[in-house]
Design a protein around this motif. Sequence first.
Motif: not given
Length: 501
Positions: A53-56, A169-176
């Motif tokens: 997961a990432e932040t703004l 946890i469905i984020g935008t990071g390099p790992y899912r």
Amino acid sequence: MTRPFLSRAAALLCLALPSLGHANDTLDVVAAFEIKAPEPATSGHIFSRMGVAETLVNADADGTLTPGLATQWRVSEDGLVWTFGLRKGVMFHDGTAMTADSVVNALTIARGKPGPLAGLPITALEAGEDEVILTLSDPMAALPAFLAEARSQILAPTSYAADGAGVAIIGTGPYRITALEPPLSLDATEFDGYWGPPPHISDVTYSGVSRVETRALMAESGEAEFVFGLDPASVSRLGMLDAVEVLSVPIPRTLLIKVNAGHPFLSDAQTRRALSLAIDRTGIAKAVLRYPEGASQLFPPSVAGWHDAGLAPLSYDVEAAKRLLADLGWVPGEDGILTRDGARFALTLTTYADRPELPLIAAVLEQQFRAIGVDVTINTTNSSEIPAGHQSGSLDLGLIARNFSLIPDPIGTVLSDYVDNGDWGAMNWHNAEFASLVRAIARGEESTEDRRAAAAILHADLPIIPVAWYQLTLAVSDRVEGATIDPYERSFGLQNMRWAQ
């Protein structure tokens, strides 16, 4: 496929069974933290550190704010309206696009849960065209830093139930995430749709292992390539191995005693000074932590603007501590423990083993406080008992490790801990002058002297008692290269690591 944790731990402790690790192309991460749920409010720090997961907003190793899912931000002249321009072409792990509406949804849900956003004076959160607008009722100059904290991570709408509870946890990071088994483990793989550079290592796992001895054995045996959080004894042993590299760096974290200033024995600042004088910080640092020195004040030198080299250092003076307590009417009993008005000076010191050095230091503090006539009982339990005791008012003393830069601007933690009396900060302590200074700093009325003045109040009144500054240590297998320590504890840096050639 997730490895059975109990079998792995047994194999390590017996040192007789074959390794139960993943295939050679999977990077295994071990740390003390449990995954409480697929919920940013309770376990967001794990998902951020694992690159899921990432932040703004991001922060570099110096604490400078950098673009994340927002590429730029600006604020109105009155400091009340912030506009964050969103990165284009970002996809969530479920294949949907990150939009301004989805960002507003994630931040709105985060605001309704315990965390740094809950206390901000936000009056409106609106979605524009490729931008998000936050309106405040009072200026908050450090707002971008709050949006870099793990609980402010941006997840897809499908991550939440109708009531806002985290369900995935469905984020935008390099790992899912490919498998999530709270409280102990997750598996993740490279996300092909990631907006940034792809990671060098495609598959990673995380295991929550509470016992530091087990974590050290996993590093020693090669069962895990990246082991986070080691005790000094393990650091010494692992440092002698060719197959393991031990990394260590000072970070903006302080080991301190959280004091219930509402307790009848602890409400007088003179009592808190006596407890402080009883602590041999240099002895603890050298003998237990194997650092050269203890904490001379609350804020370590790495907390820019708040550390004041001109402050008289916290000192160790048992006889002075005894005199202070005698002046308050405390008299030694037959067993050497102080009494006053028929009450025995007995307290409970609560701590937790997530940080392996804490129980060791607690045992030393028990003896040092007994030397001035204070009887301390140690309660080593779950870290959750610290905020629970704060809320119920049952906590006497809590030995904790507090990072002043999980929000990359220290004002966030200072405001939460010592003005709003957050769960990990001051307890039943209020100081009007301090609150005024900190609120002015938070509004952006910048002054190094104001920060030093605020730090001096904490130094004199001791609503918390500093013990030691902190070094973060981890062990990395020689099978990998490119490992670093993020002093702000936001990322394990997995996407930058690669297999050694």
